[in-house]
Design a protein around this motif. Structure first.
Motif, mmCIF file in Angstrom:
data_model
loop_
_atom_site.group_PDB
_atom_site.id
_atom_site.type_symbol
_atom_site.label_atom_id
_atom_site.label_comp_id
_atom_site.label_asym_id
_atom_site.label_seq_id
_atom_site.Cartn_x
_atom_site.Cartn_y
_atom_site.Cartn_z
ATOM 1 N N SER A 1 0.826 -1.220 0.000
ATOM 2 C CA SER A 1 0.000 0.000 0.000
ATOM 3 C C SER A 1 0.851 1.257 0.000
ATOM 4 O O SER A 1 0.593 2.200 -0.751
ATOM 5 C CB SER A 1 -0.906 0.046 1.237
ATOM 6 O OG SER A 1 -1.772 -1.041 1.240
ATOM 7 N N PHE A 2 1.871 1.272 0.855
ATOM 8 C CA PHE A 2 2.703 2.463 0.972
ATOM 9 C C PHE A 2 3.362 2.798 -0.364
ATOM 10 O O PHE A 2 3.361 3.944 -0.810
ATOM 11 C CB PHE A 2 3.779 2.282 2.051
ATOM 12 C CG PHE A 2 4.693 3.477 2.179
ATOM 13 C CD1 PHE A 2 4.371 4.529 3.023
ATOM 14 C CD2 PHE A 2 5.867 3.575 1.426
ATOM 15 C CE1 PHE A 2 5.198 5.655 3.129
ATOM 16 C CE2 PHE A 2 6.696 4.686 1.521
ATOM 17 C CZ PHE A 2 6.357 5.731 2.374
ATOM 18 N N HIS A 3 3.937 1.790 -1.010
ATOM 19 C CA HIS A 3 4.699 2.061 -2.241
ATOM 20 C C HIS A 3 3.808 2.357 -3.433
ATOM 21 O O HIS A 3 4.212 3.079 -4.339
ATOM 22 C CB HIS A 3 5.686 0.928 -2.513
ATOM 23 C CG HIS A 3 6.753 0.869 -1.470
ATOM 24 N ND1 HIS A 3 7.794 1.767 -1.429
ATOM 25 C CD2 HIS A 3 6.911 0.063 -0.389
ATOM 26 C CE1 HIS A 3 8.558 1.509 -0.374
ATOM 27 N NE2 HIS A 3 8.041 0.471 0.264
ATOM 28 N N ALA B 1 8.220 14.715 0.036
ATOM 29 C CA ALA B 1 7.617 15.393 1.186
ATOM 30 C C ALA B 1 6.949 16.691 0.747
ATOM 31 O O ALA B 1 5.898 17.069 1.258
ATOM 32 C CB ALA B 1 8.686 15.673 2.235
ATOM 33 N N GLY B 2 7.573 17.365 -0.228
ATOM 34 C CA GLY B 2 7.008 18.617 -0.732
ATOM 35 C C GLY B 2 7.096 19.726 0.304
ATOM 36 O O GLY B 2 7.825 19.626 1.295
ATOM 37 N N THR C 1 4.940 11.315 7.379
ATOM 38 C CA THR C 1 5.652 10.857 8.581
ATOM 39 C C THR C 1 4.828 9.807 9.323
ATOM 40 O O THR C 1 5.346 8.771 9.743
ATOM 41 C CB THR C 1 5.975 12.056 9.504
ATOM 42 O OG1 THR C 1 6.575 13.091 8.726
ATOM 43 C CG2 THR C 1 6.944 11.659 10.609
ATOM 44 N N VAL C 2 3.525 10.065 9.457
ATOM 45 C CA VAL C 2 2.630 9.099 10.120
ATOM 46 C C VAL C 2 2.657 7.754 9.378
ATOM 47 O O VAL C 2 2.752 6.690 9.996
ATOM 48 C CB VAL C 2 1.180 9.635 10.203
ATOM 49 C CG1 VAL C 2 0.213 8.551 10.641
ATOM 50 C CG2 VAL C 2 1.110 10.828 11.143
ATOM 51 N N GLU C 3 2.600 7.803 8.050
ATOM 52 C CA GLU C 3 2.601 6.562 7.262
ATOM 53 C C GLU C 3 3.919 5.805 7.423
ATOM 54 O O GLU C 3 3.929 4.569 7.454
ATOM 55 C CB GLU C 3 2.329 6.860 5.793
ATOM 56 C CG GLU C 3 0.871 7.224 5.544
ATOM 57 C CD GLU C 3 0.620 7.634 4.104
ATOM 58 O OE1 GLU C 3 1.118 6.941 3.198
ATOM 59 O OE2 GLU C 3 -0.068 8.643 3.887
ATOM 60 N N MET C 4 5.018 6.545 7.535
ATOM 61 C CA MET C 4 6.306 5.879 7.754
ATOM 62 C C MET C 4 6.385 5.272 9.150
ATOM 63 O O MET C 4 6.947 4.199 9.333
ATOM 64 C CB MET C 4 7.461 6.840 7.500
ATOM 65 C CG MET C 4 7.638 7.099 6.021
ATOM 66 S SD MET C 4 9.288 7.720 5.673
ATOM 67 C CE MET C 4 9.232 7.826 3.891
ATOM 68 N N HIS D 1 16.054 6.606 8.756
ATOM 69 C CA HIS D 1 16.696 7.797 8.186
ATOM 70 C C HIS D 1 15.647 8.809 7.693
ATOM 71 O O HIS D 1 15.748 10.003 7.969
ATOM 72 C CB HIS D 1 17.627 7.384 7.046
ATOM 73 C CG HIS D 1 18.257 8.537 6.330
ATOM 74 N ND1 HIS D 1 19.139 9.407 6.934
ATOM 75 C CD2 HIS D 1 18.117 8.978 5.047
ATOM 76 C CE1 HIS D 1 19.519 10.337 6.059
ATOM 77 N NE2 HIS D 1 18.919 10.093 4.908
ATOM 78 N N TYR D 2 14.642 8.300 6.976
ATOM 79 C CA TYR D 2 13.617 9.211 6.435
ATOM 80 C C TYR D 2 12.797 9.862 7.548
ATOM 81 O O TYR D 2 12.479 11.052 7.471
ATOM 82 C CB TYR D 2 12.678 8.472 5.464
ATOM 83 C CG TYR D 2 13.404 7.821 4.300
ATOM 84 C CD1 TYR D 2 14.562 8.375 3.774
ATOM 85 C CD2 TYR D 2 12.930 6.633 3.734
ATOM 86 C CE1 TYR D 2 15.241 7.765 2.721
ATOM 87 C CE2 TYR D 2 13.601 6.020 2.679
ATOM 88 C CZ TYR D 2 14.758 6.582 2.181
ATOM 89 O OH TYR D 2 15.424 5.981 1.146
ATOM 90 N N THR D 3 12.467 9.101 8.590
ATOM 91 C CA THR D 3 11.658 9.714 9.655
ATOM 92 C C THR D 3 12.478 10.781 10.395
ATOM 93 O O THR D 3 11.922 11.816 10.763
ATOM 94 C CB THR D 3 11.079 8.680 10.649
ATOM 95 O OG1 THR D 3 12.121 7.823 11.101
ATOM 96 C CG2 THR D 3 9.987 7.849 10.012
ATOM 97 N N VAL D 4 13.773 10.544 10.577
ATOM 98 C CA VAL D 4 14.615 11.584 11.206
ATOM 99 C C VAL D 4 14.564 12.864 10.373
ATOM 100 O O VAL D 4 14.311 13.957 10.889
ATOM 101 C CB VAL D 4 16.085 11.115 11.365
ATOM 102 C CG1 VAL D 4 16.996 12.280 11.762
ATOM 103 C CG2 VAL D 4 16.178 10.002 12.407
#
Length: 318
Positions: free
Chosen positions: A148-150, A171-172, A182-185, A234-237
């Protein structure tokens, strides 16, 4: 050679080159391909309590690059007697995870068509009191979340590796969008961590567990989980620092609590896995810092080091 080069070379060979031998039709070629894929799938996904062999998984992955999708994989997977064995179902999930991560990009859409099959097998095993069954139930939730995410965020391939520029673009500039991504990650990471925690809970009692095939059968998929998690972390940071630059700190208290909980779980997971002999020759696991980043201090972003997972060059299999 590196699997990347190998895959590309297969991917770009036109079918007619593959069937240049005299009297060798495309149909025969196709039949041969089907046969070798069927053999690899039945060897990779069986009910023996031992980890999936890398060479069989690699042939399945190369097959998706050859045919630019997972059509053949699913045509055989659909016939596997998954309800008859929780170990078989577990190994199916592991191979599917590998195929999603390293297979041809079209694999994602092919898997979307079989969501209900994935969900069904997870539901079935979720109702039964079976150790592997419990893990299968958690693994299918992770795979469905991953798909779903991808599909929703095609900028991120299922292997999750993108540059910081691509992350910025995804992220835009709309803060609502960044907040939501961020929530989805976080949700994605929760599924990954739940699987690792459940595996370790089952293995808690045995000390030499990582050297026994029953332990390795459970531990093997955590290699893909470690790869996924290092990127998600890494992405959430990066996204959290971004959010803190445009929203008041107290608005983000919930996000910080959630991040901190995941940070400690992930750090613990990486530490435990690093101590296990089984992983030592298969994967280099990064070390996370002692404490989580301080998002309230913008300059702390400069101290963040991207964790990098290294998969050593293929050791020859016995």
């Amino acid at each position: 050679g590196s699997p990347g080069i190998h895959m590309n070379s297969i991917k770009n060979v036109p079918a007619r080159v593959l069937s240049r031998r005299p009297g060798h039709s495309l149909e025969a070629e196709r039949e041969q391909f089907d046969k070798t894929q069927a053999i690899s799938i039945s060897k990779a996904i069986n009910s023996q309590e031992a980890p999936v062999k890398e060479k069989h998984a690699r042939r399945i992955i190369l097959g998706t690059h050859h045919e630019k999708g997972a059509f053949t994989f699913w045509s055989y997977a659909i016939g596997l007697p998954l309800p008859s064995s929780s170990i078989l179902s577990w190994k199916f999930c592991h191979v599917l995870h590998k195929v999603l991560r390293d297979g041809h990009p079209n694999v994602l859409h092919d898997c979307q068509r079989y969501r209900s099959n994935i969900r069904e097998i997870g539901d079935l095993w979720g109702h039964l009191r079976d150790q592997y069954g419990h893990l299968v139930n958690i693994y299918t939730k992770l795979l469905l979340t991953k798909i779903s995410f991808h599909l929703k965020h095609p900028q991120f391939p299922a292997g999750l590796e993108v540059t910081d520029e691509v992350l910025e673009k995804a992220a835009g500039t709309d803060v609502n969008n960044i907040f939501q991504l961020t929530v989805e990650m976080f949700d994605y990471m929760d599924c990954e961590l739940k699987l690792s925690e459940s595996v370790f809970r089952q293995l808690n009692t045995a000390i030499a567990v990582s050297q026994m095939s029953s332990g390795q059968c459970r531990l093997a998929p955590l290699i893909q989980v470690i790869q996924d998690c290092s990127h998600l972390y890494h992405y959430t940071v990066k996204l959290m620092f971004k959010l803190h630059s445009c929203l008041p700190a107290d608005t983000l208290q919930g996000h910080r609590d959630r991040f901190h909980e995941q940070f400690h779980s992930l750090r613990n997971f990486f530490r435990r896995a690093s101590d296990m002999l089984y992983f030592k020759r298969l994967i280099q696991i990064p070390r996370l810092p002692e404490g989580p980043p301080n998002f309230l201090r913008a300059s702390a972003l400069a101290e963040h080091i991207k964790p990098v997972v290294v998969i050593p060059e293929e050791a020859p299999e016995e």
